[in-house]
Motif scaffolding. Sequence first.
Motif, PDB file in Angstrom:
ATOM      1  N   GLN A   1     -85.828  36.124-181.072  1.00 57.72           N
ATOM      2  CA  GLN A   1     -86.974  35.276-181.338  1.00 57.72           C
ATOM      3  C   GLN A   1     -86.771  33.919-180.680  1.00 57.72           C
ATOM      4  OE1 GLN A   1     -89.797  36.334-183.071  1.00 57.72           O
ATOM      5  NE2 GLN A   1     -88.760  38.316-182.833  1.00 57.72           N
ATOM      6  N   ALA A   2     -87.863  33.155-180.568  1.00 62.84           N
ATOM      7  CA  ALA A   2     -87.774  31.887-179.853  1.00 62.84           C
ATOM      8  C   ALA A   2     -88.761  30.871-180.405  1.00 62.84           C
ATOM      9  CB  ALA A   2     -88.040  32.098-178.365  1.00 62.84           C
ATOM     10  N   ILE A   3     -88.393  29.623-180.239  1.00 61.83           N
ATOM     11  CA  ILE A   3     -89.338  28.529-180.451  1.00 61.83           C
ATOM     12  C   ILE A   3     -89.321  27.665-179.197  1.00 61.83           C
ATOM     13  CG2 ILE A   3     -89.100  28.498-182.952  1.00 61.83           C
ATOM     14  CD1 ILE A   3     -87.306  26.089-182.693  1.00 61.83           C
ATOM     15  N   GLN A   4     -90.410  26.946-178.988  1.00 58.10           N
ATOM     16  CA  GLN A   4     -90.511  26.036-177.860  1.00 58.10           C
ATOM     17  C   GLN A   4     -90.781  24.640-178.397  1.00 58.10           C
ATOM     18  OE1 GLN A   4     -92.379  27.521-174.312  1.00 58.10           O
ATOM     19  NE2 GLN A   4     -93.403  25.566-173.904  1.00 58.10           N
ATOM     20  N   PHE A   5     -90.071  23.662-177.859  1.00 58.14           N
ATOM     21  CA  PHE A   5     -90.239  22.273-178.273  1.00 58.14           C
ATOM     22  C   PHE A   5     -91.285  21.619-177.373  1.00 58.14           C
ATOM     23  CE2 PHE A   5     -86.119  23.701-179.594  1.00 58.14           C
ATOM     24  CZ  PHE A   5     -86.012  23.225-180.894  1.00 58.14           C
ATOM     25  N   THR A   6     -92.279  21.009-177.998  1.00 60.18           N
ATOM     26  CA  THR A   6     -93.464  20.588-177.259  1.00 60.18           C
ATOM     27  C   THR A   6     -93.682  19.079-177.233  1.00 60.18           C
ATOM     28  OG1 THR A   6     -94.827  20.866-179.244  1.00 60.18           O
ATOM     29  CG2 THR A   6     -94.643  22.755-177.761  1.00 60.18           C
ATOM     30  N   ASP A   7     -92.954  18.323-178.042  1.00 59.01           N
ATOM     31  CA  ASP A   7     -93.201  16.885-178.155  1.00 59.01           C
ATOM     32  C   ASP A   7     -91.898  16.147-177.843  1.00 59.01           C
ATOM     33  OD1 ASP A   7     -94.062  14.356-178.686  1.00 59.01           O
ATOM     34  OD2 ASP A   7     -94.735  14.740-180.735  1.00 59.01           O
ATOM     35  N   PHE A   8     -91.782  15.630-176.633  1.00 58.21           N
ATOM     36  CA  PHE A   8     -90.540  14.994-176.202  1.00 58.21           C
ATOM     37  C   PHE A   8     -90.828  13.976-175.104  1.00 58.21           C
ATOM     38  CE2 PHE A   8     -91.300  18.930-173.972  1.00 58.21           C
ATOM     39  CZ  PHE A   8     -91.221  18.562-172.638  1.00 58.21           C
ATOM     40  N   ASP A   9     -89.953  13.000-174.997  1.00 57.72           N
ATOM     41  CA  ASP A   9     -90.033  12.001-173.942  1.00 57.72           C
ATOM     42  C   ASP A   9     -88.626  11.509-173.676  1.00 57.72           C
ATOM     43  OD1 ASP A   9     -92.720  11.304-172.832  1.00 57.72           O
ATOM     44  OD2 ASP A   9     -93.200  11.155-174.967  1.00 57.72           O
ATOM     45  N   GLY A  10     -88.424  10.957-172.493  1.00 53.73           N
ATOM     46  CA  GLY A  10     -87.078  10.519-172.180  1.00 53.73           C
ATOM     47  C   GLY A  10     -87.014   9.460-171.110  1.00 53.73           C
ATOM     48  N   VAL A  11     -85.826   8.881-170.999  1.00 56.58           N
ATOM     49  CA  VAL A  11     -85.487   7.979-169.912  1.00 56.58           C
ATOM     50  C   VAL A  11     -84.669   8.797-168.920  1.00 56.58           C
ATOM     51  CG1 VAL A  11     -84.231   5.904-169.244  1.00 56.58           C
ATOM     52  CG2 VAL A  11     -85.479   5.955-171.421  1.00 56.58           C
ATOM     53  N   LEU A  12     -85.195   8.966-167.722  1.00 58.74           N
ATOM     54  CA  LEU A  12     -84.573   9.817-166.714  1.00 58.74           C
ATOM     55  C   LEU A  12     -84.387   8.998-165.442  1.00 58.74           C
ATOM     56  CD1 LEU A  12     -86.949  12.874-167.260  1.00 58.74           C
ATOM     57  CD2 LEU A  12     -84.683  12.568-168.256  1.00 58.74           C
ATOM     58  N   MET A  13     -83.208   8.430-165.291  1.00 58.97           N
ATOM     59  CA  MET A  13     -82.863   7.647-164.109  1.00 58.97           C
ATOM     60  C   MET A  13     -81.867   8.480-163.310  1.00 58.97           C
ATOM     61  SD  MET A  13     -84.691   4.905-164.524  1.00 58.97           S
ATOM     62  CE  MET A  13     -83.997   3.902-163.203  1.00 58.97           C
ATOM     63  N   LEU A  14     -82.309   9.044-162.202  1.00 54.12           N
ATOM     64  CA  LEU A  14     -81.506  10.019-161.479  1.00 54.12           C
ATOM     65  C   LEU A  14     -81.003   9.460-160.148  1.00 54.12           C
ATOM     66  CD1 LEU A  14     -83.577  13.282-162.055  1.00 54.12           C
ATOM     67  CD2 LEU A  14     -81.972  12.113-163.575  1.00 54.12           C
ATOM     68  N   ASP A  15     -79.732   9.658-159.914  1.00 50.71           N
ATOM     69  CA  ASP A  15     -79.108   9.273-158.662  1.00 50.71           C
ATOM     70  C   ASP A  15     -78.554  10.541-158.013  1.00 50.71           C
ATOM     71  OD1 ASP A  15     -77.496   8.359-156.592  1.00 50.71           O
ATOM     72  OD2 ASP A  15     -76.842   6.585-157.698  1.00 50.71           O
ATOM     73  N   PHE A  16     -79.216  11.031-156.988  1.00 52.55           N
ATOM     74  CA  PHE A  16     -78.825  12.285-156.354  1.00 52.55           C
ATOM     75  C   PHE A  16     -77.600  12.123-155.455  1.00 52.55           C
ATOM     76  CE2 PHE A  16     -83.013  13.321-157.792  1.00 52.55           C
ATOM     77  CZ  PHE A  16     -82.943  14.676-158.079  1.00 52.55           C
ATOM     78  N   GLU A  17     -77.223  10.907-155.166  1.00 51.35           N
ATOM     79  CA  GLU A  17     -76.043  10.688-154.338  1.00 51.35           C
ATOM     80  C   GLU A  17     -74.785  10.518-155.186  1.00 51.35           C
ATOM     81  OE1 GLU A  17     -77.108   7.347-151.975  1.00 51.35           O
ATOM     82  OE2 GLU A  17     -78.415   8.502-150.653  1.00 51.35           O
ATOM     83  N   GLU A  18     -74.918   9.883-156.342  1.00 45.82           N
ATOM     84  CA  GLU A  18     -73.783   9.668-157.230  1.00 45.82           C
ATOM     85  C   GLU A  18     -74.216   9.972-158.666  1.00 45.82           C
ATOM     86  OE1 GLU A  18     -70.673   9.671-158.765  1.00 45.82           O
ATOM     87  OE2 GLU A  18     -70.457   9.046-156.674  1.00 45.82           O
ATOM     88  N   PRO A  19     -74.032  11.214-159.109  1.00 47.46           N
ATOM     89  CA  PRO A  19     -74.517  11.625-160.429  1.00 47.46           C
ATOM     90  C   PRO A  19     -74.052  10.738-161.572  1.00 47.46           C
ATOM     91  CG  PRO A  19     -73.845  13.527-159.167  1.00 47.46           C
ATOM     92  CD  PRO A  19     -73.429  12.335-158.366  1.00 47.46           C
ATOM     93  N   ALA A  20     -72.855  10.167-161.461  1.00 42.93           N
ATOM     94  CA  ALA A  20     -72.329   9.341-162.552  1.00 42.93           C
ATOM     95  C   ALA A  20     -73.210   8.143-162.840  1.00 42.93           C
ATOM     96  CB  ALA A  20     -70.910   8.883-162.226  1.00 42.93           C
ATOM     97  N   ASN A  21     -74.051   7.750-161.896  1.00 44.65           N
ATOM     98  CA  ASN A  21     -74.948   6.618-162.107  1.00 44.65           C
ATOM     99  C   ASN A  21     -76.237   7.012-162.819  1.00 44.65           C
ATOM    100  OD1 ASN A  21     -73.163   4.933-160.741  1.00 44.65           O
ATOM    101  ND2 ASN A  21     -74.186   5.203-158.765  1.00 44.65           N
ATOM    102  N   SER A  22     -76.417   8.287-163.097  1.00 50.27           N
ATOM    103  CA  SER A  22     -77.659   8.772-163.687  1.00 50.27           C
ATOM    104  C   SER A  22     -77.682   8.562-165.199  1.00 50.27           C
ATOM    105  CB  SER A  22     -77.840  10.258-163.381  1.00 50.27           C
ATOM    106  OG  SER A  22     -77.925  10.474-161.982  1.00 50.27           O
ATOM    107  N   THR A  23     -78.891   8.486-165.728  1.00 46.76           N
ATOM    108  CA  THR A  23     -79.114   8.361-167.172  1.00 46.76           C
ATOM    109  C   THR A  23     -80.105   9.432-167.601  1.00 46.76           C
ATOM    110  OG1 THR A  23     -78.738   5.964-167.155  1.00 46.76           O
ATOM    111  CG2 THR A  23     -79.955   6.871-169.027  1.00 46.76           C
ATOM    112  N   VAL A  24     -79.730  10.221-168.608  1.00 46.64           N
ATOM    113  CA  VAL A  24     -80.644  11.188-169.209  1.00 46.64           C
ATOM    114  C   VAL A  24     -80.601  10.971-170.710  1.00 46.64           C
ATOM    115  CG1 VAL A  24     -81.136  13.629-169.625  1.00 46.64           C
ATOM    116  CG2 VAL A  24     -80.359  12.884-167.365  1.00 46.64           C
ATOM    117  N   ASP A  25     -81.709  10.550-171.287  1.00 42.31           N
ATOM    118  CA  ASP A  25     -81.785  10.224-172.716  1.00 42.31           C
ATOM    119  C   ASP A  25     -83.139  10.732-173.208  1.00 42.31           C
ATOM    120  OD1 ASP A  25     -81.981   9.082-175.236  1.00 42.31           O
ATOM    121  OD2 ASP A  25     -81.177   7.137-174.628  1.00 42.31           O
ATOM    122  N   VAL A  26     -83.124  11.832-173.955  1.00 43.58           N
ATOM    123  CA  VAL A  26     -84.363  12.509-174.352  1.00 43.58           C
ATOM    124  C   VAL A  26     -84.477  12.543-175.867  1.00 43.58           C
ATOM    125  CG1 VAL A  26     -85.740  14.604-174.161  1.00 43.58           C
ATOM    126  CG2 VAL A  26     -84.224  13.926-172.285  1.00 43.58           C
TER     127      VAL A  26
END
Length: 202
Positions: free
Chosen positions: A52-77
């Motif tokens: 069985q499954a559920i899907q989460f439908t209400d979410f927002d986040g801060v997504l600061m992505l650095d494709f050259e240096e991943p350590a500089n990225s921020t993911v906060d959801v």
Amino acid sequence: MMKTAYAAASLAAFLGAAALTPSAFADPVEYEFDKTHTAIRATWTHLGFSHQAIQFTDFDGVLMLDFEEPANSTVDVTFNLADGFWVGADQDRFVGHLNSPDLFNTAEYPTARFVATGFETEDGETGQMMGDLTLLGQTHPVTLDVTLNQRGPNPFSQTPTAGFTATGEILRSQWGMGYAAPAVSDEIRIEINTELTVVTEE
């Protein structure tokens, strides 16, 4: 049942090969969820009879992505859990149980949150995102396997877009959500498919 999220976002794990010189590094770029092309699901086994499954439908986040240096990225959801589930049509009773103290207890804990703490990738396309998931007032580490499916301009809108798939597994009892385990599996599989678009000033 998570939230992950688990994310979520999930999302920045491979933001590029790390073999570039420091002079090539760029600042992280702000992205946002394309919610019409994002699905965050949690699946489990019910009494051994079905998945069985559920899907989460209400979410927002801060997504600061650095494709050259991943350590500089921020993911906060952050996930808003009350009225934030989709389990199919005409499932009011089940949704009520999900919100009850047996499970997500949304009256006392209306949100869950995933914050990335680290990223690992060798090829810029596959890797892992480590993070902390806060659920029911408890915070524990989660690791998601992440694949960068594609990155480039959306052919319809021309908006810079990055598409990710992230998967992982948690034990819900670790967050105090042990109702009916192990008959209803303690192991919860998280699957996130998302398209992220660059935030532009209008």
